[in-house]
Design a protein around this motif. Structure first.
Motif, mmCIF file in Angstrom:
data_model
loop_
_atom_site.group_PDB
_atom_site.id
_atom_site.type_symbol
_atom_site.label_atom_id
_atom_site.label_comp_id
_atom_site.label_asym_id
_atom_site.label_seq_id
_atom_site.Cartn_x
_atom_site.Cartn_y
_atom_site.Cartn_z
ATOM 1 N N GLN A 197 65.082 40.014 63.392
ATOM 2 C CA GLN A 197 65.782 40.962 64.257
ATOM 3 C C GLN A 197 66.852 41.730 63.491
ATOM 4 O O GLN A 197 67.069 42.923 63.723
ATOM 5 N N THR A 198 67.499 41.053 62.576
ATOM 6 C CA THR A 198 68.522 41.704 61.761
ATOM 7 C C THR A 198 67.910 42.780 60.881
ATOM 8 O O THR A 198 68.423 43.900 60.781
ATOM 9 N N LEU A 199 66.795 42.461 60.234
ATOM 10 C CA LEU A 199 66.141 43.427 59.350
ATOM 11 C C LEU A 199 65.579 44.614 60.126
ATOM 12 O O LEU A 199 65.397 45.700 59.566
ATOM 13 N N GLU A 200 65.292 44.425 61.389
ATOM 14 C CA GLU A 200 64.778 45.514 62.223
ATOM 15 C C GLU A 200 65.907 46.396 62.769
ATOM 16 O O GLU A 200 65.650 47.469 63.309
ATOM 17 N N SER A 201 67.132 45.941 62.606
ATOM 18 C CA SER A 201 68.273 46.678 63.160
ATOM 19 C C SER A 201 68.724 47.796 62.218
ATOM 20 O O SER A 201 68.244 47.916 61.087
ATOM 21 N N ASP A 202 69.675 48.588 62.693
ATOM 22 C CA ASP A 202 70.258 49.652 61.873
ATOM 23 C C ASP A 202 71.640 49.262 61.368
ATOM 24 O O ASP A 202 72.420 50.121 60.948
ATOM 25 N N ASP A 203 71.932 47.987 61.407
ATOM 26 C CA ASP A 203 73.227 47.515 60.939
ATOM 27 C C ASP A 203 73.168 47.302 59.432
ATOM 28 O O ASP A 203 72.678 46.279 58.946
ATOM 29 N N LYS A 204 73.640 48.291 58.695
ATOM 30 C CA LYS A 204 73.528 48.285 57.234
ATOM 31 C C LYS A 204 74.133 47.043 56.608
ATOM 32 O O LYS A 204 73.529 46.424 55.721
ATOM 33 N N GLU A 205 75.321 46.667 57.049
ATOM 34 C CA GLU A 205 76.006 45.521 56.445
ATOM 35 C C GLU A 205 75.216 44.233 56.611
ATOM 36 O O GLU A 205 75.086 43.440 55.677
ATOM 37 N N LYS A 206 74.655 44.048 57.806
ATOM 38 C CA LYS A 206 73.903 42.814 58.062
ATOM 39 C C LYS A 206 72.569 42.800 57.318
ATOM 40 O O LYS A 206 72.164 41.774 56.780
ATOM 41 N N VAL A 207 71.897 43.946 57.297
ATOM 42 C CA VAL A 207 70.619 44.026 56.574
ATOM 43 C C VAL A 207 70.824 43.729 55.089
ATOM 44 O O VAL A 207 70.093 42.941 54.484
ATOM 45 N N LEU A 208 71.848 44.356 54.500
ATOM 46 C CA LEU A 208 72.109 44.123 53.083
ATOM 47 C C LEU A 208 72.551 42.684 52.807
ATOM 48 O O LEU A 208 72.244 42.127 51.761
ATOM 49 N N ALA A 209 73.254 42.080 53.757
ATOM 50 C CA ALA A 209 73.659 40.682 53.582
ATOM 51 C C ALA A 209 72.432 39.791 53.454
ATOM 52 O O ALA A 209 72.380 38.889 52.612
ATOM 53 N N VAL A 210 71.417 40.076 54.275
ATOM 54 C CA VAL A 210 70.172 39.307 54.218
ATOM 55 C C VAL A 210 69.433 39.577 52.909
ATOM 56 O O VAL A 210 68.982 38.653 52.221
ATOM 57 N N LEU A 211 69.306 40.865 52.553
ATOM 58 C CA LEU A 211 68.564 41.215 51.342
ATOM 59 C C LEU A 211 69.244 40.685 50.081
ATOM 60 O O LEU A 211 68.583 40.237 49.145
ATOM 61 N N ARG A 212 70.581 40.730 50.050
ATOM 62 C CA ARG A 212 71.291 40.218 48.874
ATOM 63 C C ARG A 212 71.150 38.709 48.739
ATOM 64 O O ARG A 212 71.228 38.169 47.629
ATOM 65 N N ALA A 213 70.946 38.035 49.855
ATOM 66 C CA ALA A 213 70.722 36.582 49.796
ATOM 67 C C ALA A 213 69.401 36.274 49.114
ATOM 68 O O ALA A 213 69.227 35.227 48.503
ATOM 69 N N ILE A 214 68.477 37.241 49.190
ATOM 70 C CA ILE A 214 67.150 37.047 48.614
ATOM 71 C C ILE A 214 67.078 37.572 47.186
ATOM 72 O O ILE A 214 66.515 36.934 46.305
ATOM 73 N N ASN A 215 67.675 38.725 46.951
ATOM 74 C CA ASN A 215 67.632 39.329 45.624
ATOM 75 C C ASN A 215 68.971 39.995 45.327
ATOM 76 O O ASN A 215 69.137 41.196 45.538
ATOM 77 N N PRO A 216 69.958 39.229 44.844
ATOM 78 C CA PRO A 216 71.312 39.761 44.618
ATOM 79 C C PRO A 216 71.355 40.947 43.666
ATOM 80 O O PRO A 216 72.126 41.885 43.864
ATOM 81 N N GLY A 217 70.526 40.931 42.627
ATOM 82 C CA GLY A 217 70.557 42.001 41.637
ATOM 83 C C GLY A 217 70.062 43.326 42.183
ATOM 84 O O GLY A 217 70.672 44.374 41.990
ATOM 85 N N LEU A 218 68.964 43.280 42.911
ATOM 86 C CA LEU A 218 68.345 44.495 43.415
ATOM 87 C C LEU A 218 69.191 45.153 44.492
ATOM 88 O O LEU A 218 69.216 46.373 44.632
ATOM 89 N N PHE A 219 69.927 44.334 45.242
ATOM 90 C CA PHE A 219 70.728 44.881 46.337
ATOM 91 C C PHE A 219 72.214 44.631 46.114
ATOM 92 O O PHE A 219 72.942 44.235 47.014
ATOM 93 N N SER A 220 72.642 44.875 44.891
ATOM 94 C CA SER A 220 74.065 44.751 44.584
ATOM 95 C C SER A 220 74.837 45.825 45.338
ATOM 96 O O SER A 220 74.285 46.836 45.764
#
Length: 298
Positions: A197-220
């Motif tokens: 649900q977070t990844l489907e949202s338009d909340d940039k901060e939350k989406v990036l928080a999830v993505l950085r947990a998976i790939n910190p370098g790519l989503f620095s």
């Protein structure tokens, strides 16, 4: 490492200093006895020393001894927070998993002990009681900050707490909680649903928080500022993937696609499927597939 002679003589050298009036000398003596194999009985009086630093040093020396069980039981309520937290962290190993319920009262009583209690539950692998989860769900933000201090040593054990904290309006709490769910909770149906649900949202901060947990370098933080999102519209995640795709198209053909690297990060080792719990998806590969990417450039 001490020589055999030094270990044998360490007790004779350091023991006289344990009753010294100078605090630093007592602490130095306790630390000097670390490799001496000193017995619990010869040092236990230091656990009741009025100086908190001495009590901490004594716990570091003999706190893991089975003979210290009664002391640990008492010291989880010590008047000093440093002593108390040290005793709490030792509690699972010395007192046993079956006694972990005693830490619930400590959690409720002391704000500065909350992180240590959560870490203790994590190291013991004991289920965090519903009473604690319910309290955190209704508590103020400061309690959540205190609790998060114990997440690093908790792993999947802290998922129930992360789930309730992910719903907070305060993003300084919600974002780390969502990142924790993305890292540890995708085998759990409810956690998976929250992340998706977070990844489907338009909340940039939350989406990036999830993505950085998976790939910190790519989503620095530095790189994410460069995403202008001139893609096909849709969620922030989809726009970000479009930007990455365009970025890769302009690069060296021999260079691995960063979109592919992201997929590999989602897929995990070998992309092997795990047995899902309840109705949850098993791993990041399936989550990524839910957003229309199967590992190949489109």
């Amino acid at each position: 490492t001490l020589t055999k002679y030094e270990v044998k003589s360490a007790g004779k050298i350091y023991m006289p200093f344990l009753k010294n009036e100078r605090e630093d000398l007592v602490i130095a003596a306790l630390r000097g006895l670390k490799e001496s194999g000193i017995s619990y009985g010869k040092v236990k009086h230091c656990l009741k020393d009025p100086r908190w630093r001495v009590r901490v040093a004594a716990l570091e020396l003999i706190g893991e001894s089975s003979q210290a069980k009664k002391d640990i039981m008492t010291m989880i309520n010590d008047e000093d927070s440093f002593v108390r937290n040290k005793a709490i962290l030792l509690f699972p190993k010395v007192c046993g998993k079956d006694k972990m319920g005693k830490l619930v009262d400590v959690f409720m009583k002391y704000d500065d002990a909350k992180g240590a209690v959560i870490a203790a539950f994590g190291s013991s692998k004991a289920k965090i009681p519903d009473k604690i989860v319910d309290m955190v769900e209704k508590a103020d933000d400061q309690v959540c900050y205190d609790v998060m201090q114990g997440f690093a040593k908790s792993g999947v054990n802290a998922l129930p707490l992360a789930k309730v904290m992910a719903a907070r309006k305060n993003k300084d709490i919600a974002c780390p909680a969502l990142a924790f769910l993305a890292r540890y909770g995708l085998d759990n149906a409810k956690c998976y649903k929250l992340v998706k649900q977070t990844l489907e949202s338009d909340d940039k901060e939350k989406v990036l928080a999830v993505l950085r947990a998976i790939n910190p370098g790519l989503f620095s933080k530095e790189r994410s500022r460069s995403y202008h999102h001139h893609g096909s519209g849709g969620s922030f995640l989809q726009q970000t993937l479009d930007d990455l795709d365009a970025e890769d198209d302009g690069g060296d053909a021999k260079k691995p696609s960063e979109l592919k690297n992201l997929f590999d990060a989602f897929a995990g080792d070998g992309g092997e499927k795990k047995k899902p719990k309840k109705e949850g998806k098993a791993n990041l590969k399936e989550l990524f597939a839910d957003f229309g990417y199967d590992g190949e450039k489109k």
